[in-house]
Design an enzyme around this catalytic site. Structure first.
Site, PDB file in Angstrom:
ATOM      1  N   ASN A   1       0.811  -1.232   0.000  1.00  0.00           N
ATOM      2  CA  ASN A   1       0.000   0.000   0.000  1.00  0.00           C
ATOM      3  C   ASN A   1       0.840   1.276   0.000  1.00  0.00           C
ATOM      4  O   ASN A   1       0.417   2.307  -0.507  1.00  0.00           O
ATOM      5  CB  ASN A   1      -1.040  -0.011   1.133  1.00  0.00           C
ATOM      6  CG  ASN A   1      -0.435  -0.101   2.504  1.00  0.00           C
ATOM      7  OD1 ASN A   1       0.739  -0.456   2.656  1.00  0.00           O
ATOM      8  ND2 ASN A   1      -1.214   0.193   3.518  1.00  0.00           N
TER       9      ASN A   1
ATOM     10  N   GLU B   1       3.829  -4.290  12.358  1.00  0.00           N
ATOM     11  CA  GLU B   1       2.804  -3.263  12.091  1.00  0.00           C
ATOM     12  C   GLU B   1       1.655  -3.983  11.412  1.00  0.00           C
ATOM     13  O   GLU B   1       1.711  -4.266  10.215  1.00  0.00           O
ATOM     14  CB  GLU B   1       3.366  -2.174  11.177  1.00  0.00           C
ATOM     15  CG  GLU B   1       4.559  -1.428  11.721  1.00  0.00           C
ATOM     16  CD  GLU B   1       4.241  -0.524  12.897  1.00  0.00           C
ATOM     17  OE1 GLU B   1       3.062  -0.449  13.318  1.00  0.00           O
ATOM     18  OE2 GLU B   1       5.181   0.093  13.413  1.00  0.00           O
TER      19      GLU B   1
ATOM     20  N   CYS C   1      -3.533   1.156   6.803  1.00  0.00           N
ATOM     21  CA  CYS C   1      -3.841   0.482   8.077  1.00  0.00           C
ATOM     22  C   CYS C   1      -4.465   1.442   9.076  1.00  0.00           C
ATOM     23  O   CYS C   1      -5.049   1.010  10.060  1.00  0.00           O
ATOM     24  CB  CYS C   1      -2.566  -0.079   8.707  1.00  0.00           C
ATOM     25  SG  CYS C   1      -1.720  -1.203   7.641  1.00  0.00           S
TER      26      CYS C   1
ATOM     27  N   GLU D   1       7.700   2.544  14.518  1.00  0.00           N
ATOM     28  CA  GLU D   1       8.544   2.949  13.387  1.00  0.00           C
ATOM     29  C   GLU D   1       8.547   4.472  13.308  1.00  0.00           C
ATOM     30  O   GLU D   1       7.593   5.129  13.730  1.00  0.00           O
ATOM     31  CB  GLU D   1       8.005   2.350  12.090  1.00  0.00           C
ATOM     32  CG  GLU D   1       8.117   0.839  12.080  1.00  0.00           C
ATOM     33  CD  GLU D   1       7.836   0.218  10.717  1.00  0.00           C
ATOM     34  OE1 GLU D   1       6.850   0.597  10.070  1.00  0.00           O
ATOM     35  OE2 GLU D   1       8.627  -0.651  10.312  1.00  0.00           O
TER      36      GLU D   1
HETATM   37  C1  SIN Z   1       0.101   1.891   6.688  1.00  0.00           C
HETATM   38  O1  SIN Z   1      -0.976   1.842   6.135  1.00  0.00           O
HETATM   39  O2  SIN Z   1       0.594   0.896   7.212  1.00  0.00           O
HETATM   40  C2  SIN Z   1       0.914   3.152   6.755  1.00  0.00           C
HETATM   41  C3  SIN Z   1       0.124   4.374   6.788  1.00  0.00           C
HETATM   42  C4  SIN Z   1       0.943   5.584   7.122  1.00  0.00           C
HETATM   43  O3  SIN Z   1       2.179   5.530   7.210  1.00  0.00           O
HETATM   44  O4  SIN Z   1       0.313   6.621   7.337  1.00  0.00           O
END
Ligand code: SIN
Length: 483
Positions: free
Chosen positions: A154, A253, A287, A461
């Site tokens: 993604n 994650e 996510c 992270e």
């Molecule tokens: C993710 O969807 O894992 C990362 C989203 C983000 O870094 O904002």
């Protein structure tokens, strides 16, 4: 077949060599279905070779000073930044996101390289007041060793730099397995790392369709001291189990089910802007996307109407279309899941306010959708939608909102909208999530810690915490200093 830009490799990278294979797999453009490139379909043997290379490169790389590594990383940052347009075009071709978002992701991805180049110079140890007069106590920070990084599709650049940059900055070497949907971005940024002076073996990329076989080699090999994974909770749990025998350090994650809570005292405009940004970024494929939009009764109808108006301004089209704000989903399974969850909600009494169907733009496009009257018995409330569907649930009281928001095994992100500072603080403290947006729908950046609680994962992270994940703390007791 539309060829991948000749500027970047389509081979895997092991020990500084671009490796081909007679077995390959196709990388497809999700907007058109066209084949962009064939890349090597590697397996256990090549994964072991990559770990051999990373292990062999570790002593020299970890022996460099933090400043020497930082200088190479800074050059890498400059090369990635200079290539923004080419990388963004590549990302839109293989991942589908609109070009404006792809350009934003290149900057976001590069920011991790810059940040960790700087941060590595501040990997401080401590002196600890002694308990015995003849001794002195200090701690030093040392790289953990070889790192295996399994990255998602993604954010095909940022999720790799968020792992690789801190690892390299800390003095570790890495073996990356990118998603089979987006290996080209991984190979492109690996090439730029080599161009910047990252030595052979320090950064390896194993492309594969056989993620379980590659993952097994990574978890079984005792030389791999750290595994970092972004992806589904189911796969994360399997990797966690598999890593037990070699007792690896893990950053996971995993999935989210973010609640976005809008109280009666919210600023309506801010709430709509926040919900739009959180829900529809990357066509809902993050996510941290708002999965459940909880709206208090007093503002519910006004919010729903304003959200529908804002959604009407979205433009569904291939990411290369200058007007595109919603690109395709990544594959047919993703579209089927969004469709199934929407249908289940409607069958159980929810109402589609806008959208609610596949888009005419192409087989992998789904209309941006708002569904009202969602209740706790619907699948859409429990499962990660990962698509452009906003699910609105009504609540009456603050206590009810907190209970609904926390009623999930996940705890990655949560959002709340209120103009009452006391309420905002109180609710932020009570939400079970690793990251809280207050009157904000998007908060990720390189200087803040990204990560979840409960089944959303382990570790952080970005930020100073993101470097710590790749370091061990060594305690040194200096005795007999009075001799
Ligand atoms: C993710 O969807 O894992 C990362 C989203 C983000 O870094 O904002």
């Amino acid at each position: 077949m539309a060829p991948a830009p000749a500027k970047y490799p389509t081979s895997a990278l092991i020990d500084g060599q671009w490796i081909g294979s007679s077995a390959t797999f196709a990388v497809l453009n999700p907007a058109t279905g066209a084949e962009i490139a064939q890349v090597p379909n590697l397996g256990a043997k090549e994964t072991k070779a990559a770990i051999d290379a990373a292990s062999g490169a570790l002593p020299a790389w970890s022996a460099k000073t933090a400043k020497e590594r930082a200088n190479i990383l800074k050059r890498w940052f400059e090369l990635v930044t200079a290539d923004t347009e080419a990388l963004a075009q590549l990302m839109t071709a293989e991942q589908g996101k609109p070009l404006t978002e792809a350009r934003g992701e290149v900057a976001y991805g590069a920011s991790f390289i810059e940040w960790f180049a700087e941060e590595a110079k501040r990997a401080y140890g401590k002196t600890i007041p002694t308990t015995v007069a003849s001794r002195r106590y200090v701690t030093i920070k040392q790289p953990i060793g070889v790192v295996a990084a399994i990255a998602p599709w993604n954010f095909p650049i940022a999720m790799i730099t968020r792992k690789v940059a801190p690892a390299l900055a800390a003095g570790c070497t890495v073996v990356v397995k990118p998603s089979e949907d987006t290996p080209l971005c991984a190979l492109a940024i690996a090439k730029l790392a080599l161009d910047a002076g990252v030595p052979p073996g320090v950064f390896n990329v194993v492309t594969t369709m056989d993620a379980p076989a590659v993952g097994k080699v990574m978890t079984d090999d005792g030389r791999v001291r750290k595994l970092t994974f972004t992806g589904s909770t189911a796969v994360g749990k399997a990797l966690y189990r598999q890593s037990a025998d070699t007792v690896k350090k893990l950053t996971l994650e995993l999935g989210g089910n973010a609640p976005l809570v809008i109280f009666d005292d919210a600023n309506l405009e801010q709430a709509v802007a926040g919900a739009m940004a959180s829900k529809y970024r990357n066509a809902g494929q993050t996510c941290v996307c708002a999965n459940r939009i909880l709206v208090q009764s007093g503002i519910y109808d006004r919010f729903a109407a304003a959200l529908v108006d804002a959604v009407a301004k979205l433009h569904v089209a291939p990411g290369t279309d200058a007007k595109s704000t919603i690109g395709p989903l990544i594959n047919a399974d993703a579209v089927a899941k969004v469709e199934t969850l929407s249908k289940d909600a409607v069958a159980k009494g929810a109402k589609v306010l806008t959208g609610g169907a596949r888009s005419k733009a192409g087989p992998l496009f789904y209309e941006p959708t708002v569904i009202s009257g969602v209740t706790a018995n619907m699948d859409i409330v429990r499962e990660e939608i990962f698509g452009p569907v906003a699910a609105l649930m009504r609540f009456e009281t603050e206590a009810e909102a907190i209970a609904l928001a926390n009623d999930t095994p996940f705890g990655l992100a949560a959002y709340l909208f209120s103009q009452n500072l006391s309420r905002a603080w109180r609710v932020a403290e009570k939400l079970d999530a690793g990251m809280i947006g207050v009157n904000e729908g998007v908060f990720s950046n390189e200087v803040v810690p990204f990560g979840g609680v409960k089944e959303s994962g382990l570790g952080r992270e970005g930020a100073a915490e993101g470097l710590e994940e790749y370091l061990e703390t060594k305690f040194i007791c200096l005795g007999a200093i009075d001799a």
